[in-house]
Enzyme design. Structure first.
Site, PDB file in Angstrom:
ATOM      1  N   THR B   1      13.576 -12.231 -40.130  1.00  0.00           N
ATOM      2  CA  THR B   1      13.827 -10.949 -39.802  1.00  0.00           C
ATOM      3  C   THR B   1      12.426 -10.627 -39.002  1.00  0.00           C
ATOM      4  OG1 THR B   1      15.822 -10.659 -40.820  1.00  0.00           O
ATOM      5  CG2 THR B   1      14.828  -8.731 -39.663  1.00  0.00           C
ATOM      6  N   ARG B  29      29.604 -13.691 -41.054  1.00  0.00           N
ATOM      7  CA  ARG B  29      28.647 -12.940 -41.859  1.00  0.00           C
ATOM      8  C   ARG B  29      27.671 -12.108 -40.821  1.00  0.00           C
ATOM      9  NH1 ARG B  29      23.083 -11.931 -43.246  1.00  0.00           N
ATOM     10  NH2 ARG B  29      23.069 -10.940 -45.415  1.00  0.00           N
ATOM     11  N   GLY B  31      24.549  -9.183 -41.182  1.00  0.00           N
ATOM     12  CA  GLY B  31      23.896  -8.430 -42.041  1.00  0.00           C
ATOM     13  C   GLY B  31      23.577  -6.888 -41.462  1.00  0.00           C
ATOM     14  N   ASP B  32      22.416  -6.517 -42.080  1.00  0.00           N
ATOM     15  CA  ASP B  32      22.166  -4.905 -41.925  1.00  0.00           C
ATOM     16  C   ASP B  32      21.503  -4.837 -40.379  1.00  0.00           C
ATOM     17  OD1 ASP B  32      20.017  -6.451 -43.246  1.00  0.00           O
ATOM     18  OD2 ASP B  32      18.879  -4.631 -42.844  1.00  0.00           O
ATOM     19  N   THR B  52      13.958  -5.397 -43.676  1.00  0.00           N
ATOM     20  CA  THR B  52      14.308  -6.824 -43.959  1.00  0.00           C
ATOM     21  C   THR B  52      14.521  -7.158 -45.183  1.00  0.00           C
ATOM     22  OG1 THR B  52      13.088  -8.864 -43.681  1.00  0.00           O
ATOM     23  CG2 THR B  52      11.747  -7.127 -43.925  1.00  0.00           C
ATOM     24  N   GLY B  53      15.469  -7.887 -45.396  1.00  0.00           N
ATOM     25  CA  GLY B  53      15.619  -8.385 -46.915  1.00  0.00           C
ATOM     26  C   GLY B  53      17.312  -8.444 -47.150  1.00  0.00           C
TER      27      GLY B  53
END
Lengths: 192, 133
Positions: B1, B29, B31-32, B52-53
């Site tokens: 990211t 899926r 993500g954020d 990021t994570g």
């Protein structure tokens, strides 16, 4: 009118065994180029949106980072991208998710912000809208990197060994149940 | 990211993030990153954030917005707010990752609870910094 810029290239750093001086230097150089690119836009009076897109483009075009050209592979061996841009003055935002083949997803996100009445567009329909807007696409080969492909193969192997079909976030419990799989466990893997 | 936060000459804060997501992801899926307030947020009155994570945690804890909210409602500095959310709330919940954040004065926070985060800045004095670990 002072300006500033900060970037990140992901929280999953290299395993120490892979962190050669050459690779570290490559990452630092790529970060520096991205920073200087955005800073130049800001110094010349460009908007935050212009600077942000220019900066992200540099990193999306680099094979080092998990975005666009250097992106990780999904379970079917393809690449899917998510991107977003947000203007702090107006709270306008544009985002795209699960899109494929777009060379610079951040540009598509900005188009969503500026040319659509929506905030978040997803999947094939978002790609189709992007084509209508003239966004650039690339063939799958453009997004292939050997390093990311090996990561996918390792992830598949971990899943096979653990008996868990899809477990991108191994817990301490299931790590210790399979010592061999645990050896290869890389906590940074969850970040690609 | 990858992500960026900027302060331009007009005092506008902007945040942007782009990602390939998670290796071996399936089932659609997401993500954020594209979720406003989770992985990315910008409000020129408080701060701009890119994260990021482990995306599922960033989404549930609204990490990016929460940093801005701590500044807005608790009067915290960008550094204190970012550390509170990433090193306390996120980490204690089991979420790994980090953020870059910038306030309206150009103060920068780069906070992560992982062994490293590729990162860098050019601040309002023109000083350039890059870091990995």
């Amino acid at each position: 009118g002072r300006v500033a810029i900060a970037v990140h290239g992901g929280a999953g750093t290299m395993k120490p065994s892979r962190a050669t001086p050459e690779l570290e230097r490559a990452y630092r150089e790529a970060l520096t180029v991205a920073l200087k690119t955005g800073y130049a836009v800001l110094e010349s009076g460009g908007s935050g949106l212009d600077a942000a897109v220019a900066t992200i483009r540099v990193m999306e075009d680099s094979p080092l980072f998990n975005a666009a050209r250097g992106a990780v592979f999904n379970s079917s061996g393809g690449n899917e991208f998510d991107a977003i841009i947000m203007d702090g003055d107006t709270l306008d935002a544009g985002a795209v998710a699960a899109i494929k083949g777009v060379r610079n997803p951040i540009e598509l996100a900005r188009l969503v912000l500026e040319r659509s009445p929506h905030v978040l567009l997803v999947g094939e329909s978002a790609q189709e809208w992007g084509r209508e807007q003239g966004i650039e696409f690339q063939d799958p080969e453009y997004f292939y990197t050997e390093r990311r492909w090996k990561s996918l193969e390792a992830a598949r192997e971990r899943a096979r060994q653990s008996g868990i079909e899809f477990d991108p976030f191994p817990t301490q419990e299931n790590k210790t149940q399979d010592k061999e799989a645990a050896k290869d466990f890389d906590p940074s893997g969850r970040f690609g | 990211t990858v992500g960026v936060v900027v302060l331009d000459r007009s005092g506008r804060l902007t945040a942007a993030t782009s990602t390939g997501g998670l290796t071996n992801k399936r089932w659609g899926r997401v993500g954020d990153t594209p979720i406003i307030g989770a992985g990315t947020y910008a409000d020129s009155r408080t701060c701009a954030v890119s994260g990021t994570g482990h995306g599922e945690y960033f989404m549930r804890y609204m990490v990016a917005y929460d940093i801005c909210a701590e500044m807005k409602y608790q009067g915290r500095s960008i550094q204190v707010a970012a550390e509170s959310v990433v090193m306390d709330k996120l980490k204690s919940a089991g979420g790994n990752g980090g953020v870059i954040a910038m306030d309206a004065q150009g103060n920068i926070a780069m906070v992560f609870n992982t062994p490293g985060m590729y990162r860098g800045y050019i601040d309002i004095e023109g000083k350039l910094f890059t870091g990995i670990y």
